[in-house]
Design an enzyme around this catalytic site. Sequence first.
Site, PDB file in Angstrom:
ATOM      1  N   THR A  44       1.267  -0.727  -0.389  1.00 37.65           N
ATOM      2  CA  THR A  44       0.354   0.047  -0.251  1.00 37.65           C
ATOM      3  C   THR A  44       1.146   1.522  -0.019  1.00 37.65           C
ATOM      4  O   THR A  44       0.877   2.152  -0.841  1.00 37.65           O
ATOM      5  CB  THR A  44      -0.922   0.156   1.297  1.00 37.65           C
ATOM      6  N   TYR A 133      -2.941 -10.412   4.367  1.00 38.03           N
ATOM      7  CA  TYR A 133      -3.064  -9.189   4.799  1.00 38.03           C
ATOM      8  C   TYR A 133      -4.520  -9.039   4.994  1.00 38.03           C
ATOM      9  O   TYR A 133      -4.775  -8.669   4.339  1.00 38.03           O
ATOM     10  CB  TYR A 133      -2.042  -8.518   3.599  1.00 38.03           C
ATOM     11  N   ARG A 138      -8.980   0.352   4.518  1.00 43.55           N
ATOM     12  CA  ARG A 138      -8.259   0.199   3.349  1.00 43.55           C
ATOM     13  C   ARG A 138      -9.872  -1.202   2.122  1.00 43.55           C
ATOM     14  O   ARG A 138      -9.751  -0.364   1.664  1.00 43.55           O
ATOM     15  CB  ARG A 138      -7.662   0.080   3.091  1.00 43.55           C
ATOM     16  N   LYS A 161      -0.393 -10.242   8.047  1.00 46.30           N
ATOM     17  CA  LYS A 161      -0.129  -8.925   8.605  1.00 46.30           C
ATOM     18  C   LYS A 161      -1.283  -8.574   9.310  1.00 46.30           C
ATOM     19  O   LYS A 161      -2.484  -8.257   8.524  1.00 46.30           O
ATOM     20  CB  LYS A 161       0.216  -8.362   7.599  1.00 46.30           C
ATOM     21  N   ILE A 203       5.299  -4.738   9.835  1.00 43.51           N
ATOM     22  CA  ILE A 203       5.092  -3.969   8.619  1.00 43.51           C
ATOM     23  C   ILE A 203       4.863  -2.850   8.895  1.00 43.51           C
ATOM     24  O   ILE A 203       3.626  -2.210   8.758  1.00 43.51           O
ATOM     25  CB  ILE A 203       4.194  -4.512   7.986  1.00 43.51           C
TER      26      ILE A 203
END
Length: 292
Positions: A44, A133, A138, A161, A203
Amino acid sequence: MIQGSIVALVTPMDESGSIDQVSLKKLVEFHIEQGTDSIVAVGTTGESATLDEEEHCEVIAAIVGYAAGRIPIIAGTGANSTSEALELTRRAKAAGADACLLVTPYYNKPTQEGLYLHHKAIAEAVDIPQILYNVPGRTAVDMLPETIARLSVIKNIVGVKEATGKLERYTQIRNLCGDDFALYSGDDATSCEFCLLGGNGTITVTGNVAPRLVHEMINAAMDGDRETALAIDAKLTGLHKHLFIQSNPIPVKWALAELGLIKKGIRLPLTWLTEECYETVRAAMCQAEVIE
Protein backbone atom coordinates in the site's frame (compact mmCIF):
# COMPACT_ATOMS: atom_id res chain seq x y z
CA MET A 1 10.74 -16.90 9.49
CA ILE A 2 11.25 -13.24 8.56
CA GLN A 3 11.15 -11.19 11.76
CA GLY A 4 11.73 -7.69 13.10
CA SER A 5 11.23 -4.30 11.50
CA ILE A 6 9.88 -4.80 7.97
CA VAL A 7 9.57 -1.50 6.13
CA ALA A 8 6.69 -1.04 3.69
CA LEU A 9 8.83 0.94 1.27
CA VAL A 10 7.58 3.94 -0.68
CA THR A 11 8.00 3.92 -4.46
CA PRO A 12 9.97 7.10 -5.26
CA MET A 13 8.85 9.13 -8.27
CA ASP A 14 9.81 12.36 -9.95
CA GLU A 15 7.40 15.27 -10.34
CA SER A 16 5.96 13.77 -13.53
CA GLY A 17 5.07 10.57 -11.66
CA SER A 18 7.73 8.42 -13.32
CA ILE A 19 9.49 5.88 -11.11
CA ASP A 20 12.84 7.19 -9.85
CA GLN A 21 15.23 4.24 -9.87
CA VAL A 22 18.16 6.27 -8.53
CA SER A 23 16.23 7.19 -5.40
CA LEU A 24 14.88 3.65 -5.10
CA LYS A 25 18.41 2.26 -4.97
CA LYS A 26 19.35 4.96 -2.44
CA LEU A 27 16.42 3.96 -0.22
CA VAL A 28 17.37 0.28 -0.23
CA GLU A 29 20.96 1.15 0.77
CA PHE A 30 19.69 3.53 3.45
CA HIS A 31 17.55 0.82 5.03
CA ILE A 32 20.27 -1.79 4.99
CA GLU A 33 22.66 0.69 6.64
CA GLN A 34 20.04 1.64 9.26
CA GLY A 35 19.33 -1.95 10.30
CA THR A 36 15.94 -2.55 8.68
CA ASP A 37 15.35 -6.30 8.84
CA SER A 38 13.29 -6.70 5.64
CA ILE A 39 11.51 -4.62 2.99
CA VAL A 40 8.05 -4.93 1.49
CA ALA A 41 8.16 -3.89 -2.17
CA VAL A 42 5.02 -2.36 -3.69
CA GLY A 43 2.58 -2.66 -0.84
CA THR A 44 0.00 0.00 0.00
CA THR A 45 2.77 2.43 0.96
CA GLY A 46 4.49 1.63 -2.35
CA GLU A 47 1.42 2.89 -4.26
CA SER A 48 0.49 -0.52 -5.63
CA ALA A 49 -2.93 0.86 -6.54
CA THR A 50 -1.49 3.33 -9.07
CA LEU A 51 1.31 1.24 -10.61
CA ASP A 52 0.39 -0.84 -13.64
CA GLU A 53 1.35 -4.52 -13.72
CA GLU A 54 4.62 -4.00 -15.59
CA GLU A 55 5.71 -1.19 -13.28
CA HIS A 56 4.67 -3.23 -10.25
CA CYS A 57 6.87 -6.14 -11.31
CA GLU A 58 9.70 -3.83 -12.41
CA VAL A 59 9.89 -2.23 -8.96
CA ILE A 60 9.86 -5.60 -7.19
CA ALA A 61 12.68 -6.90 -9.43
CA ALA A 62 14.68 -3.69 -8.92
CA ILE A 63 14.43 -3.86 -5.11
CA VAL A 64 15.43 -7.54 -5.14
CA GLY A 65 18.42 -6.63 -7.28
CA TYR A 66 19.46 -3.65 -5.16
CA ALA A 67 19.20 -5.67 -1.94
CA ALA A 68 21.30 -8.45 -3.49
CA GLY A 69 20.40 -10.98 -0.80
CA ARG A 70 21.50 -8.79 2.12
CA ILE A 71 17.98 -8.63 3.61
CA PRO A 72 14.80 -10.53 2.65
CA ILE A 73 12.45 -8.84 0.19
CA ILE A 74 8.71 -9.41 0.49
CA ALA A 75 6.73 -8.57 -2.65
CA GLY A 76 3.27 -7.07 -2.38
CA THR A 77 1.23 -9.13 -4.82
CA GLY A 78 -2.36 -8.82 -3.58
CA ALA A 79 -5.27 -7.82 -5.82
CA ASN A 80 -9.06 -8.00 -5.75
CA SER A 81 -8.94 -10.34 -8.74
CA THR A 82 -7.66 -13.82 -7.91
CA SER A 83 -6.17 -14.26 -11.39
CA GLU A 84 -4.31 -10.95 -11.15
CA ALA A 85 -2.95 -11.72 -7.67
CA LEU A 86 -1.85 -15.14 -8.86
CA GLU A 87 0.02 -13.67 -11.85
CA LEU A 88 1.73 -11.01 -9.70
CA THR A 89 2.78 -13.70 -7.24
CA ARG A 90 4.21 -15.86 -10.03
CA ARG A 91 6.19 -12.92 -11.38
CA ALA A 92 7.46 -11.97 -7.92
CA LYS A 93 8.78 -15.49 -7.42
CA ALA A 94 10.48 -15.34 -10.83
CA ALA A 95 12.08 -12.01 -9.84
CA GLY A 96 13.64 -13.62 -6.77
CA ALA A 97 11.42 -12.30 -3.96
CA ASP A 98 11.78 -14.18 -0.69
CA ALA A 99 8.05 -14.06 0.15
CA CYS A 100 4.82 -12.38 -0.93
CA LEU A 101 2.33 -10.24 0.98
CA LEU A 102 -1.26 -10.59 -0.24
CA VAL A 103 -3.87 -8.10 0.87
CA THR A 104 -7.43 -9.33 1.18
CA PRO A 105 -9.44 -8.59 -2.00
CA TYR A 106 -10.69 -5.03 -1.71
CA TYR A 107 -13.87 -3.28 -2.88
CA ASN A 108 -15.78 -6.42 -3.97
CA LYS A 109 -16.26 -7.52 -0.31
CA PRO A 110 -15.94 -11.33 -0.56
CA THR A 111 -17.33 -13.67 2.06
CA GLN A 112 -15.06 -15.51 4.49
CA GLU A 113 -15.32 -18.55 2.20
CA GLY A 114 -14.35 -16.38 -0.76
CA LEU A 115 -11.31 -15.10 1.14
CA TYR A 116 -10.32 -18.66 2.00
CA LEU A 117 -10.65 -19.92 -1.56
CA HIS A 118 -8.85 -16.88 -3.00
CA HIS A 119 -5.76 -17.31 -0.84
CA LYS A 120 -5.85 -21.10 -1.07
CA ALA A 121 -5.83 -20.93 -4.88
CA ILE A 122 -2.80 -18.63 -4.97
CA ALA A 123 -0.87 -20.62 -2.36
CA GLU A 124 -1.45 -23.88 -4.19
CA ALA A 125 -0.47 -22.38 -7.56
CA VAL A 126 2.76 -20.60 -6.56
CA ASP A 127 5.34 -22.26 -4.30
CA ILE A 128 6.62 -19.24 -2.41
CA PRO A 129 6.07 -18.25 1.25
CA GLN A 130 2.93 -16.13 1.46
CA ILE A 131 1.81 -13.70 4.16
CA LEU A 132 -1.85 -12.77 4.49
CA TYR A 133 -2.68 -9.09 4.95
CA ASN A 134 -5.81 -8.01 6.78
CA VAL A 135 -6.55 -4.27 6.66
CA PRO A 136 -10.32 -3.75 6.77
CA GLY A 137 -9.95 0.04 7.02
CA ARG A 138 -8.83 0.04 3.39
CA THR A 139 -10.43 -3.08 1.93
CA ALA A 140 -13.94 -3.04 3.49
CA VAL A 141 -13.55 -6.72 4.39
CA ASP A 142 -12.24 -8.23 7.63
CA MET A 143 -10.51 -11.62 7.48
CA LEU A 144 -11.57 -13.24 10.74
CA PRO A 145 -9.18 -15.24 12.94
CA GLU A 146 -11.04 -18.45 12.12
CA THR A 147 -10.43 -17.92 8.40
CA ILE A 148 -6.76 -17.17 9.04
CA ALA A 149 -6.57 -20.42 11.01
CA ARG A 150 -8.04 -22.39 8.09
CA LEU A 151 -5.43 -20.91 5.77
CA SER A 152 -2.55 -21.38 8.21
CA VAL A 153 -2.51 -25.14 7.63
CA ILE A 154 -1.51 -24.60 3.97
CA LYS A 155 2.24 -25.14 4.07
CA ASN A 156 3.39 -21.99 2.25
CA ILE A 157 0.97 -19.61 3.99
CA VAL A 158 3.40 -18.65 6.72
CA GLY A 159 1.96 -15.62 8.50
CA VAL A 160 -0.40 -12.67 8.61
CA LYS A 161 -0.04 -8.90 8.73
CA GLU A 162 -2.84 -7.90 11.11
CA ALA A 163 -3.67 -4.23 10.65
CA THR A 164 -6.89 -3.76 12.61
CA GLY A 165 -5.01 -2.21 15.53
CA LYS A 166 -6.95 -4.50 17.88
CA LEU A 167 -4.45 -6.17 20.19
CA GLU A 168 -6.92 -8.89 21.14
CA ARG A 169 -6.59 -10.19 17.59
CA TYR A 170 -3.01 -11.20 18.40
CA THR A 171 -4.12 -13.58 21.14
CA GLN A 172 -7.01 -14.97 19.08
CA ILE A 173 -4.84 -15.71 16.05
CA ARG A 174 -1.92 -17.06 18.08
CA ASN A 175 -4.18 -19.44 19.99
CA LEU A 176 -5.73 -20.70 16.75
CA CYS A 177 -2.58 -20.91 14.62
CA GLY A 178 0.24 -21.78 17.02
CA ASP A 179 3.77 -20.46 17.45
CA ASP A 180 5.09 -21.46 14.01
CA PHE A 181 2.74 -19.05 12.22
CA ALA A 182 4.22 -15.54 11.97
CA LEU A 183 2.16 -12.63 13.30
CA TYR A 184 3.13 -9.15 12.16
CA SER A 185 1.63 -5.89 13.31
CA GLY A 186 0.28 -3.74 10.50
CA ASP A 187 -0.51 -0.82 12.79
CA ASP A 188 2.44 1.34 13.86
CA ALA A 189 0.66 2.83 16.87
CA THR A 190 0.18 -0.58 18.51
CA SER A 191 3.21 -2.41 17.08
CA CYS A 192 5.25 -2.12 20.28
CA GLU A 193 2.58 -3.76 22.44
CA PHE A 194 1.87 -6.29 19.69
CA CYS A 195 5.49 -7.46 19.76
CA LEU A 196 5.65 -7.37 23.56
CA LEU A 197 2.77 -9.85 23.46
CA GLY A 198 4.90 -12.15 21.29
CA GLY A 199 4.47 -10.84 17.76
CA ASN A 200 7.17 -11.58 15.20
CA GLY A 201 7.62 -8.03 14.01
CA THR A 202 5.95 -5.11 12.31
CA ILE A 203 5.33 -4.14 8.70
CA THR A 204 5.81 -0.45 9.20
CA VAL A 205 5.24 2.95 7.63
CA THR A 206 7.08 4.78 10.42
CA GLY A 207 10.17 2.73 9.63
CA ASN A 208 10.53 4.58 6.33
CA VAL A 209 11.44 7.74 8.23
CA ALA A 210 13.04 6.41 11.44
CA PRO A 211 14.34 2.96 10.49
CA ARG A 212 17.01 2.65 13.17
CA LEU A 213 14.61 3.52 16.00
CA VAL A 214 11.87 1.19 14.76
CA HIS A 215 14.40 -1.63 14.39
CA GLU A 216 15.66 -1.09 17.94
CA MET A 217 12.16 -0.73 19.40
CA ILE A 218 10.80 -3.88 17.75
CA ASN A 219 13.84 -5.97 18.68
CA ALA A 220 13.58 -4.81 22.30
CA ALA A 221 9.88 -5.67 22.35
CA MET A 222 10.48 -9.10 20.82
CA ASP A 223 13.16 -9.71 23.45
CA GLY A 224 10.64 -8.82 26.18
CA ASP A 225 12.51 -5.66 27.23
CA ARG A 226 9.40 -3.57 27.94
CA GLU A 227 11.20 -0.59 29.46
CA THR A 228 13.52 -0.08 26.49
CA ALA A 229 10.83 -0.76 23.92
CA LEU A 230 8.38 1.73 25.44
CA ALA A 231 11.07 4.39 25.85
CA ILE A 232 11.95 4.19 22.16
CA ASP A 233 8.32 3.99 21.11
CA ALA A 234 7.62 7.23 23.01
CA LYS A 235 9.91 9.03 20.56
CA LEU A 236 7.96 7.56 17.64
CA THR A 237 4.41 8.36 18.74
CA GLY A 238 4.22 11.52 16.66
CA LEU A 239 5.26 9.69 13.50
CA HIS A 240 2.88 6.81 14.24
CA LYS A 241 0.04 9.33 14.35
CA HIS A 242 0.96 12.08 11.91
CA LEU A 243 2.26 9.94 9.06
CA PHE A 244 -1.47 9.28 8.66
CA ILE A 245 -2.60 12.91 8.91
CA GLN A 246 -3.55 12.46 5.25
CA SER A 247 -3.87 9.21 3.34
CA ASN A 248 -0.77 7.00 3.35
CA PRO A 249 1.70 7.42 1.63
CA ILE A 250 1.16 11.18 1.26
CA PRO A 251 2.79 12.26 4.57
CA VAL A 252 5.61 9.69 4.50
CA LYS A 253 6.65 10.74 0.99
CA TRP A 254 6.76 14.37 2.11
CA ALA A 255 8.89 13.40 5.12
CA LEU A 256 11.34 11.45 2.96
CA ALA A 257 11.61 14.37 0.57
CA GLU A 258 12.41 16.60 3.57
CA LEU A 259 15.20 14.18 4.45
CA GLY A 260 16.55 14.43 0.89
CA LEU A 261 15.99 10.75 0.18
CA ILE A 262 13.39 11.11 -2.58
CA LYS A 263 12.05 13.75 -4.95
CA LYS A 264 8.64 15.43 -4.79
CA GLY A 265 6.62 12.83 -6.69
CA ILE A 266 3.31 11.04 -6.18
CA ARG A 267 0.56 9.81 -8.51
CA LEU A 268 -3.01 10.93 -8.84
CA PRO A 269 -5.49 10.49 -7.30
CA LEU A 270 -2.99 10.97 -4.45
CA THR A 271 -1.63 14.49 -4.07
CA TRP A 272 1.36 16.04 -2.30
CA LEU A 273 0.95 16.86 1.40
CA THR A 274 -0.93 20.12 1.91
CA GLU A 275 1.10 22.97 3.37
CA GLU A 276 -0.92 23.28 6.57
CA CYS A 277 0.29 19.80 7.57
CA TYR A 278 4.01 20.50 7.10
CA GLU A 279 4.77 21.68 10.63
CA THR A 280 2.82 18.83 12.23
CA VAL A 281 4.81 16.18 10.38
CA ARG A 282 8.04 18.12 10.87
CA ALA A 283 7.43 18.24 14.64
CA ALA A 284 6.95 14.46 14.67
CA MET A 285 10.25 14.07 12.82
CA CYS A 286 11.95 16.26 15.43
CA GLN A 287 10.46 14.18 18.24
CA ALA A 288 11.96 11.07 16.62
CA GLU A 289 15.27 12.93 16.29
CA VAL A 290 15.55 12.34 12.54
CA ILE A 291 15.80 16.11 12.02
CA GLU A 292 16.70 18.94 14.39
